[in-house]
Design a protein around this motif. Structure first.
Motif, PDB file in Angstrom:
ATOM      1  N   CYS A   1      27.821  47.725   3.370  1.00 53.68           N
ATOM      2  CA  CYS A   1      26.761  47.414   2.409  1.00 53.68           C
ATOM      3  C   CYS A   1      26.023  48.687   2.003  1.00 53.68           C
ATOM      4  O   CYS A   1      25.433  49.358   2.849  1.00 53.68           O
ATOM      5  CB  CYS A   1      25.783  46.413   3.021  1.00 53.68           C
ATOM      6  SG  CYS A   1      24.440  45.936   1.917  1.00 53.68           S
TER       7      CYS A   1
ATOM      8  N   CYS B   1      23.731  41.767   2.391  1.00 54.30           N
ATOM      9  CA  CYS B   1      24.690  41.480   3.469  1.00 54.30           C
ATOM     10  C   CYS B   1      24.170  40.482   4.498  1.00 54.30           C
ATOM     11  O   CYS B   1      24.891  40.108   5.423  1.00 54.30           O
ATOM     12  CB  CYS B   1      25.102  42.763   4.171  1.00 54.30           C
ATOM     13  SG  CYS B   1      23.774  43.541   5.129  1.00 54.30           S
TER      14      CYS B   1
ATOM     15  N   VAL C   1      29.894  43.491   3.868  1.00 54.06           N
ATOM     16  CA  VAL C   1      29.970  42.448   2.853  1.00 54.06           C
ATOM     17  C   VAL C   1      31.430  42.037   2.666  1.00 54.06           C
ATOM     18  O   VAL C   1      32.306  42.888   2.552  1.00 54.06           O
ATOM     19  CB  VAL C   1      29.402  42.961   1.511  1.00 54.06           C
ATOM     20  CG1 VAL C   1      29.452  41.885   0.460  1.00 54.06           C
ATOM     21  CG2 VAL C   1      27.974  43.452   1.675  1.00 54.06           C
TER      22      VAL C   1
ATOM     23  N   LYS D   1      29.893  37.065   1.247  1.00 53.89           N
ATOM     24  CA  LYS D   1      28.953  37.349   2.319  1.00 53.89           C
ATOM     25  C   LYS D   1      29.527  37.075   3.607  1.00 53.89           C
ATOM     26  O   LYS D   1      29.948  36.656   4.388  1.00 53.89           O
ATOM     27  CB  LYS D   1      27.617  36.640   2.173  1.00 53.89           C
ATOM     28  CG  LYS D   1      26.822  37.257   1.073  1.00 53.89           C
ATOM     29  CD  LYS D   1      25.377  36.918   1.210  1.00 53.89           C
ATOM     30  CE  LYS D   1      24.604  37.528   0.061  1.00 53.89           C
ATOM     31  NZ  LYS D   1      23.258  37.471   0.130  1.00 53.89           N
TER      32      LYS D   1
END
Length: 103
Positions: A21, A45, A51, A103
């Motif tokens: 991230c 994140c 991520v 995510k």
């Protein structure tokens, strides 16, 4: 025109990859002040520092809007307030095709 910089990604399965991230610099949180004390979970994140992204095409390139930093500064200081509207805060995006942050 700026040179496209390829970003390393970790492919986990066909069409899915893990990226560090950029918004929280992989730390999982956002600073509450200038001393870099990480207080709140990162909005990009969720606090993991990584991520998961679903994509159609490779390679991933550095986001030219935020210059790979993952955020949009409210001024010229490096205090990032909002995730980048182009890359969603990951600092990179596929060179072509559809993609989304899982995510």
């Amino acid at each position: 025109m700026a040179e496209l910089r390829i970003v390393h990604i970790e492919i986990v399965s066909t069409g899915k990859a893990i990226l560090s991230c950029a918004y929280c610099e992989g730390k999982g949180g956002v600073p509450s002040n200038r001393r870099r004390e990480w207080q709140e979970p990162c909005p990009v994140c969720g606090g993991s520092g990584k991520v998961l992204v679903e994509f159609e095409e490779e390679p991933f390139v550095e986001c030219s809007f935020c210059e790979g930093k993952g955020g949009v500064p409210p001024n010229r200081r490096r205090e990032w307030q909002e995730p980048c509207p182009v890359c969603g805060g990951i600092g990179a995006k596929p060179i072509a095709g559809k993609w989304r942050i899982i995510k």
